[in-house]
Scaffold this active site. Structure first.
Site, PDB file in Angstrom:
ATOM      1  CE  LYS A   1      -7.239  22.364 -25.518  1.00 44.08           C
ATOM      2  NZ  LYS A   1      -7.402  23.271 -24.676  1.00 44.08           N
TER       3      LYS A   1
ATOM      4  CB  THR B   1      -0.936  16.628 -16.661  1.00 40.39           C
ATOM      5  OG1 THR B   1      -1.912  16.157 -16.359  1.00 40.39           O
ATOM      6  CG2 THR B   1       0.055  15.457 -17.078  1.00 40.39           C
TER       7      THR B   1
ATOM      8  CB  SER C   1      -9.094  14.850 -16.068  1.00 43.83           C
ATOM      9  OG  SER C   1      -9.403  15.475 -14.978  1.00 43.83           O
TER      10      SER C   1
HETATM   11  N1  URA Z   1      -9.805  23.023 -20.584  1.00 48.11           N
HETATM   12  C1  URA Z   1      -9.713  23.699 -21.789  1.00 48.11           C
HETATM   13  O1  URA Z   1      -8.740  23.164 -22.635  1.00 48.11           O
HETATM   14  N2  URA Z   1     -10.438  24.472 -22.410  1.00 48.11           N
HETATM   15  C2  URA Z   1     -11.470  25.181 -21.798  1.00 48.11           C
HETATM   16  O2  URA Z   1     -12.209  25.787 -22.265  1.00 48.11           O
HETATM   17  C3  URA Z   1     -11.783  24.581 -20.246  1.00 48.11           C
HETATM   18  C4  URA Z   1     -10.830  23.642 -19.922  1.00 48.11           C
END
Ligand code: URA
Length: 436
Positions: free
Chosen positions: A187, A120, A83
């Protein structure tokens, strides 16, 4: 290519080659690219944007800056949902064990609260003993045994993002669609997923407040993820009011455990959770249609199987073995719990969800600066939603505060976040679907 030449190319609006992007990100990870150079690059991208091909190359280079997990030993679809952040958005806490109960592996790398939104990871840290940043071996073990593990970004996963994100945070370069895209997806790609569903929020409690901005980010995320080989689709969902009736840390974990055990399910939260889960089951090929996916998710809720997977994850990561049976006594409780009343009777027409997120920070449930410690016990519950009648018999919310002074400050902020009047039309919690 020299870092300064690379930055000049982007500054002047010229295309960057994937090999040069990879070299620059390699330098960002090793430290040979300085903080000033990384900041100048971020600002050049912020101002000039990136083509889809450049954004894919940036995302892949950031993914490859650290360990990329591989789950080939698991004979299961490896899935996740992400999200973009909101208020009272605890969907991950329920959806990860629901998907695990349906035979998925869910290695979920989640974040801490950002700005007015909850994280979270902070919510899970309210469970006594829960290790939210385990080593990769424990992470793998819990995913294998419980089917899901919700943890924080470790130093091994996408370290280039960790460095660039910290630099963006203090150089006015966070709100760039290609940089947000590469940050989130590097990620997710490093976690070794097969399928991903994104929940892009729009409204008063979202970073992308307008539907147009949410759509632009969604299209970028979906195109870049699929371009990098990760099967992804997205839902744009409404954040013009908190999603759950609770906002905070322990209070959102309690809300999630009430949901999983069937004690209480907030209707808008339920709709978003089921819609995201059904989309993932469809993407992963476990459900032939959205309707079938919905039925499968309802089934693992009513059988109690999803709740059992939450317990297995929590105890696998160091939490209490009897969490499910005794969560109210395990989770921290604030000393002051009292209602905040509206100043007049009426129907809720508008909610500034961002202001409610800020009230949680005022109570100590979020951070003002990165080094702040969070008070996990504080927050808001029984939040009145749009169209609710409030007045003498129905408060706006219950405030969970550490002391009377913070209660009074938060109460004023909660009152200021609500507008009363004629009953408004309520938008659907799920606005649109984009992607594969
Ligand atoms: N969440 C992230 O992991 N990176 C962003 O640049 C913005 C929100």
């Amino acid at each position: 290519m020299l870092a300064q030449e690379f930055i000049r190319r982007k500054r002047d609006g010229k295309a960057l080659a994937p090999a040069d992007i990879a070299e620059f990100i390699g330098g960002l990870t090793s430290g040979s690219v300085s903080e000033g150079q990384a900041a100048a690059f971020a600002m050049a991208v912020f101002l000039r944007g990136m083509s889809r091909d450049e954004a894919v190359a940036l995302t892949e280079a950031m993914r490859d800056s650290g360990t990329v997990l591989d789950w080939k030993d698991l004979d299961r679809p490896v899935v996740d949902k992400h999200s973009t952040g909101g208020v009272g958005d605890n969907v991950s806490l329920m959806l990860a064990p629901m998907l695990a109960a349906l035979g998925c592996a869910v290695p979920m790398i989640s974040g801490r609260g950002l700005g007015h939104t909850g994280g979270t990871l902070d919510k899970l840290d309210s469970i006594p003993g829960y290790v939210s940043q385990p080593g990769l071996d424990l992470f793998r073990k819990v995913v294998r045994e419980a089917g899901c593990a919700v943890i924080g970004q470790t130093a091994d996963l996408a370290p280039a993002d960790k460095r660039l994100y910290a630099i963006r945070d203090v150089t006015g370069t966070v709100e760039s669609v290609p940089l947000i895209t590469a940050s989130i997806l590097s990620k997710k790609l490093a976690a070794g997923l097969g399928q991903l569903v994104l929940d892009v929020k729009t409204g008063t409690g979202a970073f992308m407040a307008t539907p147009e901005a949410a759509r632009e980010l969604t299209e970028s995320l979906v195109a870049v993820a699929n371009g990098a080989g990760l099967k992804t689709s997205a839902l744009i969902t409404d954040m013009n009011e908190p999603l759950a009736s609770a906002a905070g840390n322990a209070v959102e974990v309690i809300n999630a455990l009430d949901y999983l055990t069937g004690a209480k399910r907030d209707p808008r939260l339920h709709e978003v959770t089921i819609a995201l889960g059904a989309e993932l089951l469809r993407l992963a090929g476990l459900a032939g249609s959205e309707a079938e996916g919905r039925a499968m998710l309802e089934q693992v809720l009513s059988s109690g199987k999803a709740a059992e997977h939450f317990q297995a994850m929590a105890s696998g990561l160091g939490g209490p073995k009897d969490l499910l049976a005794k969560f109210r006594s395990h989770l921290p409780k604030a000393p002051v719990i009292r209602p905040v009343m509206a100043s007049e009777e009426g129907v809720v027409t508008l909610i500034d969800a961002r202001a409610l997120g800020l009230a949680v920070i005022e109570l100590g449930g979020g951070r003002r600066v990165a080094s702040d410690r969070i008070d996990h016990a504080v927050g808001l519950t029984e939040l009145a939603g749009k169209t609710a009648s409030v007045g003498r018999d129905r408060p706006l919310a219950l405030i969970h505060a550490r002391d009377e002074a913070s209660f009074a400050r938060a109460a004023a902020m909660v009152r200021g976040a609500y507008r009363l009047g004629e009953a408004p039309p309520v938008s659907s919690p799920v606005l649109t679907r984009i992607g594969a």
